[in-house]
Design a protein around this motif. Structure first.
Motif, PDB file in Angstrom:
ATOM      1  N   PRO A 140       0.837  -1.204   0.000  1.00  0.00           N
ATOM      2  CA  PRO A 140       0.000   0.000   0.000  1.00  0.00           C
ATOM      3  C   PRO A 140       0.871   1.253   0.000  1.00  0.00           C
ATOM      4  O   PRO A 140       2.010   1.242   0.462  1.00  0.00           O
ATOM      5  N   ALA A 145       2.464   1.442   6.001  1.00  0.00           N
ATOM      6  CA  ALA A 145       1.903   0.340   5.218  1.00  0.00           C
ATOM      7  C   ALA A 145       2.856  -0.845   5.242  1.00  0.00           C
ATOM      8  O   ALA A 145       4.049  -0.698   4.989  1.00  0.00           O
ATOM      9  N   ALA A 187      -4.891 -12.071   3.538  1.00  0.00           N
ATOM     10  CA  ALA A 187      -5.856 -11.513   2.592  1.00  0.00           C
ATOM     11  C   ALA A 187      -6.039 -12.455   1.409  1.00  0.00           C
ATOM     12  O   ALA A 187      -5.101 -13.147   1.000  1.00  0.00           O
ATOM     13  N   GLU A 209     -11.625  -8.045  -1.647  1.00  0.00           N
ATOM     14  CA  GLU A 209     -10.522  -8.628  -0.888  1.00  0.00           C
ATOM     15  C   GLU A 209     -10.895  -8.810   0.587  1.00  0.00           C
ATOM     16  O   GLU A 209     -10.758  -7.888   1.398  1.00  0.00           O
ATOM     17  N   SER A 211     -10.125 -10.046   4.323  1.00  0.00           N
ATOM     18  CA  SER A 211      -8.874 -10.231   5.061  1.00  0.00           C
ATOM     19  C   SER A 211      -9.174 -10.519   6.523  1.00  0.00           C
ATOM     20  O   SER A 211     -10.200 -10.094   7.070  1.00  0.00           O
ATOM     21  N   LEU A 223     -12.337  -5.378   1.680  1.00  0.00           N
ATOM     22  CA  LEU A 223     -11.984  -4.211   0.890  1.00  0.00           C
ATOM     23  C   LEU A 223     -12.576  -4.337  -0.505  1.00  0.00           C
ATOM     24  O   LEU A 223     -12.563  -5.421  -1.099  1.00  0.00           O
ATOM     25  N   PRO A 254     -10.566   2.045   2.775  1.00  0.00           N
ATOM     26  CA  PRO A 254      -9.300   1.678   3.420  1.00  0.00           C
ATOM     27  C   PRO A 254      -9.470   1.520   4.934  1.00  0.00           C
ATOM     28  O   PRO A 254     -10.352   2.128   5.547  1.00  0.00           O
ATOM     29  N   HIS A 265      -0.493  -0.671  10.692  1.00  0.00           N
ATOM     30  CA  HIS A 265      -0.733  -0.983   9.276  1.00  0.00           C
ATOM     31  C   HIS A 265      -1.940  -0.203   8.785  1.00  0.00           C
ATOM     32  O   HIS A 265      -2.953  -0.077   9.495  1.00  0.00           O
ATOM     33  N   THR A 267      -4.221   0.051   5.119  1.00  0.00           N
ATOM     34  CA  THR A 267      -4.361  -0.472   3.755  1.00  0.00           C
ATOM     35  C   THR A 267      -4.211   0.634   2.722  1.00  0.00           C
ATOM     36  O   THR A 267      -3.762   0.382   1.604  1.00  0.00           O
ATOM     37  N   ARG A 271      -2.660   1.001  -3.735  1.00  0.00           N
ATOM     38  CA  ARG A 271      -1.701  -0.089  -3.523  1.00  0.00           C
ATOM     39  C   ARG A 271      -1.027  -0.409  -4.843  1.00  0.00           C
ATOM     40  O   ARG A 271      -1.669  -0.487  -5.887  1.00  0.00           O
TER      41      ARG A 271
END
Length: 284
Positions: A140, A145, A187, A209, A211, A223, A254, A265, A267, A271
């Motif tokens: 990301p 990230a 993920a 996505e 995760s 996501l 995000p 972290h 997202t 990315r």
């Protein structure tokens, strides 16, 4: 079987040429489909002394071979880098053979071309399926990230455009200082997209996505986004290619993960990713 068939067609074509070379003939009706290494005019010139004008010649670019159909009879050939008039003459020889002798029954390997001929001699469909397997590194865009690494498997259907579906598994470590055990994000990105081009292609996709976060209180999220990508394929063997690519994804929702008041972290909205792997197949 294919080698014997090709030889019989070419021998018949060569036998037919002398009888025709004495007079100028009207060019056969020609139709070209796909990206071919010669022009319409170059093929017409090559056919003029080899195939009578009352024949219909259809030439289509397949996945690995060029498909030649004369009045509903179909043959194929693989060029070894020839272009322009030289390639057109080879195609004309196959067409001449089809015009004077019935071809042998098609061998099973003819499906490698990824083109099925219709009763009228035109390509009925280009529905080649190709599978791919690759390694992915994704990161990301942002200061906090964490990069991810993983594998992805995909399938492409059709050509120009090619429709694709890919499923991956990616993992990234989280720095959870003071926590019992390490943190980790798993993920599973799922992409559905379309691409233009063949060995060099540009594409777009939609992404879902899910995760899972291990560590701290844990989390499960989904996501949603879209992406753009480019790919380059290099032939390794028959129906086998090495593929490298990269892209940029954007996400609508995000997520940021914090531990002890600090972001460990995020997202991010964007990315970037790079991938390398192999692609195989090409039959319908």
């Amino acid at each position: 079987m294919r080698a014997l068939r090709s030889c019989s067609i070419v021998v018949a074509a060569l036998a037919a040429v002398p009888a025709r070379a004495g007079a100028e003939r009207t060019a056969a009706a020609v139709r070209l489909t796909g990206e071919l290494p010669f022009t319409h005019a170059e093929l017409e010139d090559a056919l003029r002394v080899r195939v009578d004008g009352h024949h219909r010649v259809d030439v289509a670019a397949g996945v690995r071979a060029i498909i030649v159909t004369v009045d509903g009879r179909t043959g194929s050939l693989v060029l070894e880098g020839e272009r322009g008039p030289a390639a057109a003459r080879l195609v004309a020889l196959v067409a001449a053979g089809l015009a004077v002798v019935p071809p042998a029954p098609p061998s099973p390997g003819l499906s490698d071309a990824g083109v099925a001929a219709s009763a009228t001699g035109g390509p009925a469909s280009v529905g080649a399926r190709r599978w791919s397997l690759g390694a992915v590194v994704a990161s990301p865009v942002g200061d906090r990230a964490a990069a991810a690494a993983g594998l992805t498997v995909g399938v492409e259907v059709g050509r120009r455009p090619a429709w694709s579906l890919a499923i991956g598994v990616e993992t990234r470590a989280l720095d959870l200082t003071g926590a019992t055990g390490s943190g980790r994000v798993l993920a599973v990105p799922v992409r559905a997209g379309v691409a233009l081009g063949d060995r060099a292609a540009i594409g777009a996709s939609v992404i879902a996505e899910p995760s899972w976060v291990r560590g701290g209180r844990g989390d499960v999220t989904l996501l949603l986004g879209a992406g753009l990508d480019v790919k380059l394929a290099l032939p390794l063997a028959a129906q086998l290619e090495a593929v490298v690519g990269g892209g940029v994804d954007g996400f609508a929702n995000p997520v940021e993960y914090r531990w002890n008041g600090e972001t460990v972290h995020a997202t991010g909205w964007l990315r970037t990713w790079l991938a390398a792997g192999v692609r195989w197949g090409g039959g319908p």
